[in-house]
Design an enzyme around this catalytic site. Sequence first.
Site, PDB file in Angstrom:
ATOM      1  N   GLU A 332      19.402  46.077  76.027  1.00  0.00           N
ATOM      2  CA  GLU A 332      18.953  45.508  77.304  1.00  0.00           C
ATOM      3  C   GLU A 332      17.635  46.112  77.764  1.00  0.00           C
ATOM      4  O   GLU A 332      17.048  45.683  78.748  1.00  0.00           O
ATOM      5  CB  GLU A 332      20.026  45.743  78.391  1.00  0.00           C
ATOM      6  CG  GLU A 332      21.293  44.918  78.224  1.00  0.00           C
ATOM      7  CD  GLU A 332      22.365  45.597  77.370  1.00  0.00           C
ATOM      8  OE1 GLU A 332      21.992  46.480  76.550  1.00  0.00           O
ATOM      9  OE2 GLU A 332      23.546  45.253  77.507  1.00  0.00           O
ATOM     10  N   LYS A 445      31.001  53.190  69.333  1.00  0.00           N
ATOM     11  CA  LYS A 445      29.812  52.965  68.503  1.00  0.00           C
ATOM     12  C   LYS A 445      29.994  53.679  67.169  1.00  0.00           C
ATOM     13  O   LYS A 445      30.084  54.894  67.122  1.00  0.00           O
ATOM     14  CB  LYS A 445      28.565  53.463  69.206  1.00  0.00           C
ATOM     15  CG  LYS A 445      27.341  52.742  68.708  1.00  0.00           C
ATOM     16  CD  LYS A 445      26.159  52.981  69.595  1.00  0.00           C
ATOM     17  CE  LYS A 445      25.128  51.896  69.405  1.00  0.00           C
ATOM     18  NZ  LYS A 445      23.845  52.227  69.991  1.00  0.00           N
TER      19      LYS A 445
HETATM   20  P1  AMP Z   1      22.493  49.409  71.814  1.00  0.00           P
HETATM   21  O1  AMP Z   1      22.348  48.417  72.881  1.00  0.00           O
HETATM   22  O2  AMP Z   1      23.362  48.957  70.697  1.00  0.00           O
HETATM   23  O3  AMP Z   1      21.174  49.927  71.347  1.00  0.00           O
HETATM   24  O4  AMP Z   1      23.275  50.634  72.419  1.00  0.00           O
HETATM   25  C1  AMP Z   1      22.832  51.341  73.553  1.00  0.00           C
HETATM   26  C2  AMP Z   1      23.818  52.431  73.888  1.00  0.00           C
HETATM   27  O5  AMP Z   1      23.932  53.337  72.767  1.00  0.00           O
HETATM   28  C3  AMP Z   1      23.428  53.311  75.034  1.00  0.00           C
HETATM   29  O6  AMP Z   1      23.772  52.730  76.290  1.00  0.00           O
HETATM   30  C4  AMP Z   1      24.228  54.562  74.742  1.00  0.00           C
HETATM   31  O7  AMP Z   1      25.594  54.419  75.119  1.00  0.00           O
HETATM   32  C5  AMP Z   1      24.162  54.646  73.232  1.00  0.00           C
HETATM   33  N1  AMP Z   1      23.020  55.480  72.825  1.00  0.00           N
HETATM   34  C6  AMP Z   1      21.797  55.073  72.436  1.00  0.00           C
HETATM   35  N2  AMP Z   1      21.019  56.136  72.126  1.00  0.00           N
HETATM   36  C7  AMP Z   1      21.752  57.237  72.342  1.00  0.00           C
HETATM   37  C8  AMP Z   1      21.511  58.655  72.237  1.00  0.00           C
HETATM   38  N3  AMP Z   1      20.355  59.148  71.811  1.00  0.00           N
HETATM   39  N4  AMP Z   1      22.519  59.481  72.565  1.00  0.00           N
HETATM   40  C9  AMP Z   1      23.718  59.010  72.983  1.00  0.00           C
HETATM   41  N5  AMP Z   1      24.006  57.706  73.097  1.00  0.00           N
HETATM   42  C10 AMP Z   1      23.038  56.826  72.789  1.00  0.00           C
END
Ligand code: AMP
Length: 548
Positions: A332, A445
């Site tokens: 997003e 995830k």
């Molecule tokens: P996405 O939309 O698939 O890219 O996922 C985004 C979500 O992944 C974020 O809201 C976090 O919950 C998780 N996320 C992304 N980067 C990190 C990070 N460096 N450390 C921890 N969680 C992360």
Amino acid sequence: MLGQMQSQPLLISALIVHAERHHASGEIISRRVEGDIHRSSWGQVARRARQVARAIDATGLPFGSRVATLAWNGYRHLELYFGVSGTGRVLHTLNPRLHPEQLVWIVNHAEDSALCFDMTFLPLVQAVAAKCPTVKHWVALCDADKLPADSGIPGLTSYEAWIGGHSDAAYNWPEFDENSASSMCYTSGTTGNPKAALYSHRSTLLHAYGAALPDALGCSARDSILPVVPMFHVNAWGLPYSAAAVGCKLVFPGPALDGKSVYELIENEKVTMAAGVPTVWQMLLGHMQQNNLRFSTLKRTVIGGSACPPAMINAFNDTYGVEVLHAWGMTEMSPLGTVCTLKNAQTQLPPEEQLKVRLKQGRAVYGVDMKIVDDEGRELPWDGKSFGDLLVRGPWIIASYYKGEGGDPLRYDEHGKGWFPTGDVATIDPDGFMQITDRSKDVIKSGGEWISSIDVENIAMAHPAVAMAACIGMKHPKWDERPIVVVVKKPGASVTREELLAFYEGKTAKWQIPDDVVFVDAIPLGATGKMQKMTLRQQLKDYALPTA
Ligand code: AMP
């Protein structure tokens, strides 16, 4: 009074025009599905993007039509990035790791008009084609002589034949409102059906500038950048666009994401910066440790998508002399929100204090503002201790989902400004470094891709012996998290762990099937009857995932 500057809309076509005029010989290297290495350049990508543009114009698809891709990271995918969006059609990157039924749902929801796919995904396309009535053009990303004679897909054409019939001569890229949609990406990172972020040309270009800044991903013409993060996952974190803006060399891994292949690519193509989720780096480091290897050119690696484990930061930094840029963002958010690059004073800290900072998700890239709030929406202090819901705002963050799904996602402050709730829970320290402490959204995830807890629970609940099911994520050394399902059986009913796991087969993608079933007498419930997953996780704190 208006400023008196040239007014040019921020359009994706301008990126490829720039890359060709100023960096025509800049290399674009791709490992292909066939396994060989293909060598191209920004000049060639630009020429072929013009052929793509003409091929699409010839289909007569109206402005704004969705053109989908089901493809690995590679030069043809890159040509589609510019050729499709440049004409005003919308590039819809599909995630091939989804279950066929999930893909069918998404293609129909997006109303994709065309679908271009790598040959790896031919069986998948054959399985879904008949259920995707909006798709009128099927294009296999291959040479004409590789096209299967009897694919069963109506009107299937090869990419090379499709674009080969069109000129690569100068093309008058259309000028239109920079707020027009350019590309889209679905995410199941929230509850319910997948929802799409619909990026605009303006948001994409602003993100491309922001991401390339020295304290963000720091892209330059001297870099050789390897995006291991898929082009179907938030546009490979926007790297193809930033790369075109700075004219760096791009190296694409295709389908080969194992440690050996990625290592060889880094060495052979003199990669200076690579980007991906922790799982990929785990495989790479494992291969290097086993074979006693070193990097000769790699300087930085961007790690995001999941929290980067301390051991990984140490291994890259201490053993291999590679700087880790821990980054955080979301589909997003195009996706970049924060990057962990040290401020001047922090470079003087002792190594163990620096590591504490590096473990944080980082500070906001200019263009993104963030805050943490309590349950009443009151902003919490930046003291590094108070934690609350993390909200963001900025020109490359969604205002709403495609087709308005889920209603207005924003939360409004006292000035009426809308903030997007990330579903992450975080602290922010006095230097502005954000650290994620928890997740309020109910998802897991695994290896950088989402698993919806609700989907896992719904399948279990469809089994006649199951009274209640809760899906929770458990820490995993390779995949970061793996789902397990905690089950209460119906009185007198019987089902074994193996029977329930077998029940998932065919109902969801294989990697979305839980690793284990844990039978309990009761699942803790809150006052409103909602499952208390935090309590459940505490109850299972001594649980260990099966190792096989
Ligand atoms: P996405 O939309 O698939 O890219 O996922 C985004 C979500 O992944 C974020 O809201 C976090 O919950 C998780 N996320 C992304 N980067 C990190 C990070 N460096 N450390 C921890 N969680 C992360």
